[in-house]
Structure formats: C-alpha cells, structure tokens
Design a protein around this motif. Structure first.
Motif, mmCIF file in Angstrom:
data_model
loop_
_atom_site.group_PDB
_atom_site.id
_atom_site.type_symbol
_atom_site.label_atom_id
_atom_site.label_comp_id
_atom_site.label_asym_id
_atom_site.label_seq_id
_atom_site.Cartn_x
_atom_site.Cartn_y
_atom_site.Cartn_z
ATOM 1 N N ARG A 628 0.612 -1.400 -0.040
ATOM 2 C CA ARG A 628 0.212 -0.071 -0.089
ATOM 3 C C ARG A 628 1.017 1.031 -0.167
ATOM 4 N NH1 ARG A 628 -4.215 -1.035 4.838
ATOM 5 N NH2 ARG A 628 -2.170 -2.661 5.823
ATOM 6 N N TYR A 629 -0.051 1.766 -0.364
ATOM 7 C CA TYR A 629 0.663 3.461 -0.608
ATOM 8 C C TYR A 629 0.146 4.038 0.409
ATOM 9 C CZ TYR A 629 3.680 2.574 -4.875
ATOM 10 O OH TYR A 629 4.540 1.951 -5.222
ATOM 11 N N SER A 630 0.555 5.135 1.118
ATOM 12 C CA SER A 630 0.109 6.714 2.512
ATOM 13 C C SER A 630 -0.703 7.759 1.341
ATOM 14 C CB SER A 630 0.958 6.935 3.119
ATOM 15 O OG SER A 630 1.731 5.587 4.030
ATOM 16 N N SER A 632 -0.832 10.837 1.510
ATOM 17 C CA SER A 632 -0.206 11.704 3.099
ATOM 18 C C SER A 632 -0.103 12.923 2.353
ATOM 19 C CB SER A 632 1.138 10.727 3.883
ATOM 20 O OG SER A 632 2.296 11.058 3.052
ATOM 21 N N TYR A 635 -1.011 16.449 3.987
ATOM 22 C CA TYR A 635 -0.460 16.110 5.222
ATOM 23 C C TYR A 635 0.978 16.906 4.969
ATOM 24 C CZ TYR A 635 3.530 15.717 8.774
ATOM 25 O OH TYR A 635 4.317 15.827 9.833
ATOM 26 N N ASP A 636 1.439 15.902 3.604
ATOM 27 C CA ASP A 636 2.829 16.500 2.526
ATOM 28 C C ASP A 636 3.065 17.850 2.781
ATOM 29 O OD1 ASP A 636 3.875 14.332 3.259
ATOM 30 O OD2 ASP A 636 3.964 13.252 1.812
ATOM 31 N N ALA A 639 2.307 20.404 5.746
ATOM 32 C CA ALA A 639 3.563 20.248 6.956
ATOM 33 C C ALA A 639 5.256 21.037 5.856
ATOM 34 C CB ALA A 639 4.001 18.764 6.509
ATOM 35 N N LEU A 655 -0.227 13.014 12.258
ATOM 36 C CA LEU A 655 -0.264 12.428 10.647
ATOM 37 C C LEU A 655 -0.956 11.528 11.478
ATOM 38 C CD1 LEU A 655 -0.215 12.059 7.755
ATOM 39 C CD2 LEU A 655 1.360 11.735 8.102
ATOM 40 N N HIS A 660 0.405 7.868 7.506
ATOM 41 C CA HIS A 660 1.634 7.965 7.856
ATOM 42 C C HIS A 660 1.792 6.248 7.773
ATOM 43 C CE1 HIS A 660 4.373 7.792 11.013
ATOM 44 N NE2 HIS A 660 4.905 8.714 11.004
ATOM 45 N N SER A 661 1.469 5.628 8.208
ATOM 46 C CA SER A 661 1.485 4.029 7.887
ATOM 47 C C SER A 661 1.232 2.813 7.149
ATOM 48 C CB SER A 661 2.813 3.485 9.325
ATOM 49 O OG SER A 661 3.848 3.525 9.198
ATOM 50 N N PRO A 662 1.038 2.378 6.595
ATOM 51 C CA PRO A 662 -0.056 1.424 6.233
ATOM 52 C C PRO A 662 -0.194 -0.009 7.330
ATOM 53 C CG PRO A 662 0.525 2.223 4.042
ATOM 54 C CD PRO A 662 1.920 3.076 4.901
ATOM 55 N N GLY A 663 -0.898 0.261 8.038
ATOM 56 C CA GLY A 663 -0.566 -1.454 8.833
ATOM 57 C C GLY A 663 -2.211 -2.056 8.907
ATOM 58 N N ASP A 685 3.724 14.157 18.599
ATOM 59 C CA ASP A 685 4.399 13.331 17.947
ATOM 60 C C ASP A 685 4.894 12.189 18.390
ATOM 61 O OD1 ASP A 685 2.374 14.591 15.876
ATOM 62 O OD2 ASP A 685 3.973 15.556 14.534
ATOM 63 N N VAL A 686 5.236 12.852 19.459
ATOM 64 C CA VAL A 686 7.046 12.202 20.028
ATOM 65 C C VAL A 686 6.028 11.496 21.450
ATOM 66 C CG1 VAL A 686 8.932 11.866 21.788
ATOM 67 C CG2 VAL A 686 8.508 13.531 19.596
ATOM 68 N N GLN B 126 8.833 3.945 0.684
ATOM 69 C CA GLN B 126 7.301 3.286 1.262
ATOM 70 C C GLN B 126 7.204 1.977 -0.125
ATOM 71 O OE1 GLN B 126 3.471 5.003 0.954
ATOM 72 N NE2 GLN B 126 3.499 4.358 3.689
ATOM 73 N N LEU B 134 2.887 -6.489 8.907
ATOM 74 C CA LEU B 134 1.434 -5.626 9.429
ATOM 75 C C LEU B 134 2.046 -3.537 9.000
ATOM 76 C CD1 LEU B 134 0.343 -7.338 12.997
ATOM 77 C CD2 LEU B 134 -0.107 -7.685 10.110
ATOM 78 N N ALA B 135 3.117 -3.914 8.468
ATOM 79 C CA ALA B 135 3.737 -2.014 8.500
ATOM 80 C C ALA B 135 4.536 -1.747 7.012
ATOM 81 C CB ALA B 135 4.324 -1.945 9.582
ATOM 82 N N ASN B 136 3.975 -1.355 6.133
ATOM 83 C CA ASN B 136 4.770 -0.197 5.114
ATOM 84 C C ASN B 136 5.392 0.832 5.746
ATOM 85 O OD1 ASN B 136 3.300 -2.588 4.072
ATOM 86 N ND2 ASN B 136 2.366 -0.899 2.555
ATOM 87 N N GLY B 137 5.710 1.478 6.586
ATOM 88 C CA GLY B 137 6.223 1.873 7.130
ATOM 89 C C GLY B 137 5.875 3.198 6.126
ATOM 90 N N ARG B 138 6.112 4.329 6.758
ATOM 91 C CA ARG B 138 6.427 6.276 6.056
ATOM 92 C C ARG B 138 8.063 6.219 5.513
ATOM 93 N NH1 ARG B 138 3.831 10.651 4.991
ATOM 94 N NH2 ARG B 138 5.437 12.654 6.183
ATOM 95 N N LEU B 712 8.676 8.698 18.134
ATOM 96 C CA LEU B 712 8.829 9.301 16.885
ATOM 97 C C LEU B 712 9.350 10.246 16.675
ATOM 98 C CD1 LEU B 712 4.348 9.484 16.600
ATOM 99 C CD2 LEU B 712 5.990 7.646 15.330
#
Lengths: 713, 713
Positions: A628-630, A632, A635-636, A639, A655, A660-663, A685-686, B126, B134-138, B712
C-alpha cells in the motif's frame, strides 16, 4: 436507560465451591503477553476487567513448574516465591473490585520447549513433538508420574498463596490430563494407558490430592469436551462430547466445583474461532452436552458480545455462566454496560484474532483492534472508559479523514472535552476503507470498528461529522482549526510494487481494464477476466480475501505468493487452515514460494523463489495485493509550508493511521487514540514516557536468586 | 608448550582511534538473547569473553531509539538512562579484564516491528516490508531525516555514557545506511536518492555530526561490502565489493576509525554461513577488497577457529583483526588458548548455527552445541574453564555411553576432581551417534563435538575410556561404581511413528529390506531402491540430510513433510534456502504439507494436510525420519529395582542426553554438563536454583518510569 428485566438473569449470583460469583460474567483464561514477569501489566490489565464488572477474572495458562517453560510464548508461572509475589499483585487488583481471581494451572508437558530452563520435555508416550522440532520428550515412568502429581499439588498451593480464589486444573492444549486421556498422545500399556479408567487415572489422582490438601478455594477444570473430526481435530484419537467427553465430566464431577468448557486441539483456531469462519456461540452443540453429566456450574465461551445471545445461553440450559476472552479484551466494561443498559456503548469484539496473533508470535504484548488501551493500562496508564480533560481543549480541532484512525482520534478528543472537533470526510459516511473492505467475504463483523465509533460520535455533542467534503491544503488552512489531524488513509499499489523484488511488476498497471487493486474491484466494481492471478505481497488477509471475492464471482483464480504459505500472518490469527480450505473448495490454485516477474494479457511469468524454475500461467487478468501507499499528500503539503500554517493559526499538525504507515486496523485505532491521549503533551508526535516493567515486585538487588525447585523432579 | 613465534602477529597491539587494541581478537557484534533487559546475563556473558582474551567485545545490535523496537527479537537498547545503567554493567565487566567494550548502534528502521512500543516503522521509500507483514512504514520526509540524524547522535552519546570505547555505526541488516545506499530500498528522487553521493548523504551527515559531537571514543562502521547475486542477494539493487562497496569505504574513510566488514542481506545465512555450506574464511574474496580503499584497521569474519588460518588472514593483508562471533561463543577463551599454545584445548565452533536459531526464534537465550556454559555464566554461575571440586569426588563413577552427553559428563566430572570416572561404550570409539551421523553429507565439522571431548579425556588421568563393552543391568550393578550415569542415546523410529498422526505409518517397517532408518542407511549400509520416499516428521536437518545422502547414491528421491517447508527448523539455522537448492539440484522432489498415510513396495499414499486431495507415488522404498525413541531400557531396569541398587552400593543413578529425551546435540551436551556440575547437590536430577534476571540494575520500586524520549521524533 436501565436494562430490561429479562437481562437480570445475567446478574444473579451463583455459588462456586466456597465462593459466590456475584454475576454470570467470567473472563476465561487468556493470554496477554504479561505472564508473571510483567506483574504491573498483568495486574492492571486484569484489574481493569474486575472494575468493568467481570465477577471472575483469570490469568492465562499458568505453568506450575520450571519443566513446563513455554518460552518464547508468554505464560504465567508459579514456580517459586517470586512468582507468587508477582501474581499476588494481580489478585489484589481483582479483589479490589469485589471480583474473584482465577488461575489456569497446568504443566504444559511436551508443549514446553523449555527454551529458558533447558529442562527436557515430559510426555506420556514418546512421539516426536507436535510443536517443538527439537525434542521428543521422555515418556514418564510411574515414579515420575508420582513426582508430577506432587508438582501439581505444590503448584496449586502456591496459587492459593498468591491469593487466587478459583483454581482451574487445565485439561486442554498440551496438558497432562489430555495427554493421558487422548489415544492420540497416550500409547501406554501400563495402568495409565488403555482403558478410559486408566487414561483418567492421573487426573483423578491429582484432583483427589488437591481435595485433601488444598482447601478454602474453588477447584474446577477447564476441559476440551470435543476434539473434533479430521481435518480439524483428532477424530477417533481424541474425545467426542457425546462419548468420552461427557464420560470424563461424569467420572470427575464429584471432585470439581465448576466446568469451564470448550472444544478443539492444538489447532485452537477451532476454539478461538475467527469471525470469518465462526458465528457467535459456535461451540454450543458440543459444550451443552456437559450439562447432562454434571450438577456443577458450567461456563461456556463463544465470542459472546450480544446480551440477547447471552441470556439465551443461560435460559436454554446450555450453561450457567457466560465465559469470554476476546469480548472482554475488546471491552473490559462489557458487564457494567449491560448492567446499566448502555448497550450502545459496548465495544464489540470483531473476531479478527489480532489479540491471539500477538501471543502466537511469542513475546509481544497484546493488541486489540477495537480497544487501543488493551495492554496499555499499566505502561501508559490508559483507562478504556476514563479520559482527562485536555489542557488545550479550547482549541478547535479538524480531523481530516473518518477512517479508523480519524474516528478514534475524534472520539477520544471528544471525551477529553474539546469544545469543537470536526471530523471531515470526502465520503458520505464514516468508516474510511472499512466501508468497502467489510463488504468483502467474511469481513462483515469488522464493520463494528466503524459502528462503535459512529455511535460514540453521535453521543458527543462536541464532535461533528461533516461528510462529502474533500479538503485541499488551502481548505484546511482556511477552516479555522488550531489543531489539524490528517488521517487520510492509504491505497493499494496499482503498479505491483512488491516485497520480494522491491520493484513494480512488469506489465502491472491498474489503469488498464485487466489489472485491478482491491479497491477497484469493490468500490468501482471493476470486472476482471475468466482467469485471474492474485499476487500476495502483503502476507495478511487481503490477498486471500480478494481471491475468495473473485472466486465467488465465478472466476478461475490462481493465487501466488513468494512466502511458503498463503498469507503467513493468517497462521498467527489461526485462520490459515480454514482459509486454505475455503480457497481450495472454491477451486483456487495456490502457488507458494513463487515470484511474479511479469504480466501481459494471456500470460504471467513466475519463478520459484529458490528453485529458479520458471512457470508460465495463461491468465487473462491480474489482481494486485502487493503493498500500500500512504495518502499523505495533504499532510505533506501542509507540513512543507510552516509559514502558511503559522499564518492560518494552526499550532499543531499531525498525521495518523494508514496515512502515516499503512498497517492493520489495530495500529490505526492505536495511532489515533495515542495522539488524542497525548494531544496536550509538549510534542504530541513523540509518545510520552511510559512505565517499563519490573520483573519482580518489591525486589531489591539481593533478591534475584529464586528457586527452580522442581526443574526435573 | 608455548606458542610458536609465527602466531605472535595475533598478539601485536594495534591503534583504533584513541584506543589501543591489545591483540587482534575482536568479538564482533552478535546476539545472545540478553539485550538490555537482562543486564546480568549480558555482563557476565560478555565479560567472560574479555576474560578469555578478546581485546574487543561487542554487544549485539543496539537500537538507538524506541521507534526501532525489534521485539520479539532481542536487541540491546540505548533508549534512556535505564538502558545506559544496564549496559554499563557490561562495559564494567569488559573493562575489568583490560579489554575494550564495543556497541553496534543502529536504528533498525523497517526491520522494527515495534511490537512493544507500537511506533510506526520508518523507511526510506514506502514498500511493503521484507520482514514484517503488518506495516509498510513511512517514507521519511526531509524534516524527519534531520530528526533521525539527531536520534543517532543522541544514541551514540548514550553509548559513550554507558562506557563503550568502540562505537560502531551499523550498516547492515535493515539499518538506515543501507536503506539509503541500496537501490533495493531507496527509490527517492530528492537529494537522498539517485546518485551514489545522494545515497550516502545521510550516513555521511550522521558521521560528521558524530565526529563533531562525540569524542574520546573510536567510531567505526560495520559494513556489508557485498550484497551478492540472485538468488542469495540483491544483484544490481545492492552493492558489490568492487563497485559501490569499495566506493562507500573510500568516501567515508576519513570519518571512521575502523571497518568491520561482512557480506549478505537480510538473508544473513550467507554471512553466518553454516558449515554445511560454507568453509572457514568464506567471505575473503569480498571483504579483502576493502583494503584497497582504506587506511584504517579492518576486521573480517569467517568462522575462524584455526590459528593458522588467522595468521594467514593478517599476513596476506586481507585484514588486520580477526573478528569472530560463533567461534567466540563456542570458546570464549579462544585467544588465551592460542596465546598459551594450548591449541588442543580449543573448543571449535562446528558451524551448526544453533546459536543463531535461538535468536531467530525471538526471545530465547543463546544455546551452543559445543559450549554448554554459554548463556549460563550469570544464571547458573558457570565458567567454561573453571570447575569446583565435587564434594563426592571420592565416589567412583560409571558413565554408560560415550555419545555427546556421556562424554561431556565425563569431562566435567574429570575436571571436578573425581578420583575415578569410567566412560564405557559398546562401540570401539567415543562419539556415539556422531560417529555415523558425521559421515553424512555436510556434517563433517560436527565431529568436532566428539573430537574436543576426546582430547580433553585423553588429558584427564582420572577419566578412563573403556570401549567395546555393552553393559547389562547386572554388569552395571557389579561394576563397583557408586555413581552411575546412563547416556545410552536414542534411535530413529523404524515404524514410522510420526508427529502429525501420532501413529505408525501403515506398511512402514524397517525390518524389511526396502524400508530404512538413517542409522540403517549409514551404519549398516542398507541399500534402498531406485525411487525412495523420505518422510520428515523431525523438522530439523536429518530428513534433508538423508535425502541428500540417498540422492548422492544416485537414487531418485521424493521428500515429503506435513510442514509447509523442508525441515522448518532449518529456517532458524539459516540453512533452509541452501538446503532447498541443494536438494533441487540433486533432483529431489519436495512435497510439503503432505502426510504419508501408507506404503507398500511400488506405492505410497499421501494426502494434502488440509486440501484433502490424495497423491499416489510410485516409490519402491521408504526412508523414515519420523521421530526417535530413547534407548533407556538399561536405566529403566536399574531404576526399577532400588533394592538391587542399594545392595550394589549405587547411591546415585542418573539418565542424560537422548536416552532421556531425544533432542539436538546442544541439549545432549547441556544435559551431561548440568548433571556433572550439580552431581554433588542434594538431588542432582533436579537442577539447582538459578538467578532470575533483573530488568534494571540498581532499581527501586520507584524507578520504573523511564523516558521514551524520542519515540516518533
């Protein structure tokens, strides 16, 4: 509104041995990743259920001795005084809410890989292990059987010392009562093998010992009453409810105070059945047989979330007590909500088995798709039903995207007292990708993720849903929000970008009529050809779901993956076997360990991952489930222009979720929840610091030598 | 005798940044299951290597921030002050022996499943993850790249605070330097993607930051200089030693103090190559290229156990320093033994990768086939070279069976000062089943298990080997021993008793000429027919070893297993791909997920495990690798007659190794070792209490809230 009188039956007390259960809600043993080595997590997690109204709350499987070390899986342990100390924290937390604390005791025998203790496995008859590749175990001598009896009694005594009220002698999943009982495991020719009497001898001996040496507690059994037919169970080599299942109960009924019943084998997906393959109360036909053989209270499970189903179970005489594992994870406050007639607030389990999957992986703490606070009660201090008022609650919030992450964020922000939360979506209803995905075969119950949140939002005056509104960056900046949360989701790759090659697949182009992504198939109704190749680069359910979807349209389907099995994560959710069979029944051809190299209409070129041999398939279309592609971009764009944000008065931009991260959905709801919980922290975000776990309650540096008193005994 | 002068080169000091390495032995980073959460285990395990003469001793992979949480795999962590405190215990233990402490720092990016922290994965581009379903990451934005730089610098500072001298910036296995460097991962179009300069930009920026902000330590890199060809590596999408591998070193050489070099990809069995597929120093042709591009000291690995190979590496200019992971596990005192010229005392790594397998499973502590004390330095207080005198050393000991368990027991009893230990075997030489098994293809190096112990026994005057003596119970009772240890091994089932059905296979009978067990094939030289069906119910190597053995005899072989892949445990030992390919090259047909139901000459009936479709194979013979039975009859007969034991003056009778539970060699050596260590305890069959681990050094109850400062960030 108060509950109707017909539900009162769920709140009638019932006697269990020396104890009174205050209502009929019993959290059956289930794993959470805490065990005995994360005492804070364990206590807070179980205590939350007691607070939520469960009158009995159990540990997971609890090993009685170091010879039963199931690492890397996480079980409770009651091996020594340190474990007693740790689990007493749990029983205290349960007692604080006037509930009974239960423990599921066993020696896991040959299931124990003893990775940490390195003790050899113990078995009834020496057969290469079902589950551990490296050891066959030692068939117990009669002397060793006698020693094992003592281990059980000592373990039960430690359980009582730890403050448990309900002591379950576990007869399921790799424990000695079933090793002795099932001909599948028991090939002995001495007085512990052969006849039924011989095969229950050990269990009866242990129960007799317990009755004479452990008092003041209720002692019961969790018992698998039916081990099912091939290919799901042991057939003639196990027990059937109407045969030895019932006989077992009748023979031992005088020695126990309760029966907690279920079905299945080591293949425990037949018990913890996923909603794709099993309805609620799917064990009824087996477990109800027990009542013919016992006068003691019976507990049944069956993913019960509906109060009407629950009262049916009791009123029909099927069982006396509603047992639940997964429904109690999704909503620790299920009993309280029924008691108070707040049915619309029930966070219903969707039966996705993500909770199970984390334990099956060995080590990780529990995750729940519906309840993002699950497992975070201690570490992050989250309560599923209580929310502090945010320090910045006066700031207007815009949430863009009403999928699982955006909805969850909006609900939590609403409960944290924000004056105005606007949840905006380009679609006409809330739910995001759930709206199309849950129309696919088997996924209807997953819709509950959206439904629960929709009901909550409808009750929150400070949260407003605004449909049919696609927002540009400029729209966002002009909206008047001070806090903006982007939750715009993700989409399936239309170019075949995939895990094993990290490249698009030659010829894969979902702008063509003969190539499609899952969204295109469902949302657009794109029609593929007579023979479709489904490519799995995802590893979870979407490729097999898509294969089923296409096969049910009457198409011939070939499913190809570079992994060794279809959707390997389905093994962790206990769905692999059922999904394999369903696809096979639908005529789907499954090609594992094959890479798809290229596609053109009429032809796909594949290669065996290691063997190198090429395969040409005469397919006329392609379904891409490769990654998958986000989404985003919004947001980008926001930001990347800090000055414009400042000018617009937007002080916070975040985000979340698949954008953010397809999961998986569980990560999306967690993502939205965490942000909303910490939206007023210095940098949301942290994540905030959380509590790292103690290993031993009240320990000092001198206190780490603990006995492995019975390692081989 | 003192070492020859030619080995002196291994003991010449060498400068590494601000530090001097006292010799050329460098324990490269490797996992042991300790991480930062088992500080006692970590410190004792690494400290033992320093004591054994390694001049540099490293952690395993060490994550710099909570976003890089690889749970359930066990990495070190340097996320906060608690981790610093825990790892300082390790650096103190290393410094106590005048060695340098090293740490392998990284953010594991998309390799991080973040099962515990639940942070979303970070990636360069990505693409669905290679390793987590389970995750594709950002894909990192440039702002996020800048934040990631800071995370690295802060992590390195914490490493310095923890007392590390050698700070390795890791560029391998799922770390950002390689995510940026390899076109396989990096599809970016901004200044961090495309050209070589762009693809090393991040790494150079981090190194420049480190150089300006972290002083007083050596900073180097561990770098995968070659990512190999298909199907083992990334081909054009990675780097090759003579191309960008060398260029990378040249471009960054001025910023580092040392280069620790290896080869491979996430498929790291090409680096930690098993002895079945790789010789010692198998990486030489790749890693030696580095010397063309650097003036800094280079470290190479290659399962070095032979001092002559080691001096060849240095004298040829291939590298400056001998790196070792597995050889340092098998023998923490390898440098000391070379230094003292005690070559015969070296416990050589056999390259079986059981150490690797434990880590790969996620969670378990390390096991070593050769060194049973590995991982037990802290828990059980075992020192590989030091043994206390037994309190009952005056009692004569009889060990029956000179396989791995019996030999190990005899060696340890000998070193514990027993006056007389007799090791008796029916065969003519020591080794037990190793004698025949290690003649099978690829297993020659495993013979070292017997050879090491044979050499030790030959040096122990109090241990006597008595060959060609098969003992009855009466013989044992009359022998004059007061302590008897039975270590009589196991044999492969000749009836097809197997894991999935828990029944013999119809028609499987190894007394027939066309059916054989592995022993019969090798020991008896039993000759099967033209088309053999090998049945795997074992799950580790024996079935594939047998298939290879038979194929090399020129037979047509079909290999069938109910698992989804051949010998599934071979995945954990990193041998699955190579074994699959070897068998494929030898023409073996591999049938996974198939049960063997019955056999008769000319025909075997199989069924797909779940699909239910039957398969008939025209095989003329059968090789059974379905499970093992213990040869414990001698022990059982002795144990069943306590009076006779008493009369014979036998006060202790014990059963160890495969005769107790048929397992891997590592469990056999452990079993013999543990018993001998505890032979003078109150009940030697019950392991002594051991130390359970602290989670945080010096912690109090108030001390468990620790910062996840950069989750994050």
């Amino acid at each position: 509104m108060p509950r109707e009188a017909k539900y009162d039956v769920l709140f009638e007390p019932i006697q269990i041995g020396p104890h009174t259960l205050k209502n009929r809600f019993w959290q059956v043993p289930h794993c959470n990743g805490a065990g005995s080595d994360r005492p804070g997590f364990q206590a807070a997690f179980r205590g939350m259920k007691a607070e939520g109204g469960w009158s009995a709350v159990f540990t997971e499987v609890c090993s009685i001795a170091p010879g039963g070390d199931v690492m890397p899986w996480v079980a409770s342990k009651l091996w020594d005084a340190g474990d007693v100390r740790n689990l007493r924290e749990m029983t205290d937390a349960i007692h604080a809410h006037d509930a009974l604390a239960g423990v599921e005791l066993c020696h896991p025998g040959g299931l124990a890989a003893n990775a940490e203790t390195r003790a050899p496995a113990k078995v009834v008859s020496q057969i290469a292990s079902d589950i551990n590749y490296l050891a066959n175990g030692r068939a117990l001598s009669k002397r060793e059987i006698a020693a094992l009896r003592r281990e059980h009694v000592e373990g039960f005594k430690r359980a009582k010392d730890a403050g448990f009220d309900l002591l379950t002698f576990y007869a399921g999943l790799g424990t000695f009562p079933i090793y002795f009982l099932y001909p599948f495991y028991n090939k002995r020719t001495d007085e512990y093998g052969g006849s039924f009497e011989n095969r229950i001898r050990f269990t009866r001996e242990v129960l007799e010992d317990l009755r004479s040496e452990v008092d003041g507690v209720a002692i019961g059994m969790r018992f698998v009453i039916d081990t099912l037919e091939d290919p799901y169970g042991y057939g003639d080599l196990g027990v059937r409810a109407n045969g030895e299942g019932k006989d077992f109960i009748a023979a031992l009924d005088h020695l126990v105070d309760y029966w907690d019943l279920n079905v299945g084998t080591l293949n425990w997906g037949e018990d913890a059945g996923s909603s794709r393959f099993f309805d609620t109360n799917h064990e009824a036909e087996y477990v109800k047989v027990a009542k013919q053989a016992t006068s003691k209270p019976c507990i049944n499970v069956g993913r019960f979330t509906d109060p009407d189903v629950m009262i049916g179970v009791i009123n029909s005489g099927q069982a006396d007590i509603i047992g639940a594992a997964r429904p109690s994870i999704a909503d620790p406050f299920l009993p309280k909500k029924i008691e108070e007639g707040r049915f619309e607030d029930i966070r219903e389990c969707i039966g996705c088995n993500v909770c199970v999957s984390r334990w099956e992986m060995g080590g990780p703490p529990i995750w729940c798709t519906q309840n993002p606070t699950s497992g975070e009660e201690y570490r992050r201090g989250w309560h599923p039903e209580k929310f502090s008022t945010a320090r910045n609650a006066d700031k207007p919030v815009l949430v863009v995207g009403a999928g699982p992450a955006g909805m969850e964020a909006a609900v939590v922000l609403g409960k944290r007292g924000f004056e105005a939360v606007h949840l905006v979506d380009a679609g006409s209803e809330m739910g995001g990708h759930l709206n199309w995905m849950t129309t696919m075969p088997g996924l209807r119950a997953w819709r509950r993720v959206a439904e629960y949140r929709e009901r909550q939002i409808s009750k929150l005056d400070n949260v407003q849903f605004i449909p049919n509104t696609r927002m540009s960056a400029q729209d966002v900046r002009e909206y008047g929000a001070e806090i903006v949360i982007v939750a715009t989701g993700a989409h399936w790759a239309g170019d075949g970008m995939n895990t094993p090659t990290h490249d698009p697949i030659a010829g894969a182009d979902a702008t063509r009529p003969d190539v499609a992504t899952p969204e295109q198939l469902v949302v657009e109704g794109k029609q593929l050809g007579d023979h479709v190749l489904v490519v799995d680069g995802d590893g979870y359910h979407m490729a097999s779901t898509t294969a089923e979807f296409l096969a049910r349209q009457g198409r011939r389907v070939t499913y190809a993956t570079h992994w060794e099995t279809l959707g390997p994560y389905l093994r962790y959710t206990l769905e692999e076997q059922r999904m394999y069979q369903r696809l096979t029944e639908l005529g789907v051809t499954i090609l594992s360990q094959h890479l798809v190299l290229s596609y053109e209409p009429g032809k796909a070129q594949l290669v065996h991952l290691w063997g190198g041999n090429e395969v040409t398939l005469d397919v006329d279309s392609l379904a891409l489930v490769t990654g998958r592609y986000s989404d985003s971009a919004l947001y980008d764009e926001l930001a990347d222009d800090q000055a414009a944000l400042d000018e617009a008065g937007i002080s916070q931009l975040h985000l979340v979720g698949d954008a953010h991260s397809p999961g998986i959905i569980a990560q999306a709801t967690f993502s939205g929840h965490r942000l909303a919980r910490e939206i007023d922290s210095p940098n949301p975000d942290v994540p905030l610091p959380y509590i790292r776990e103690r290993r031993l309650v009240g320990a000092t540096e001198d206190d780490y030598t603990l006995g492995a008193a019975t390692l081989l005994g």
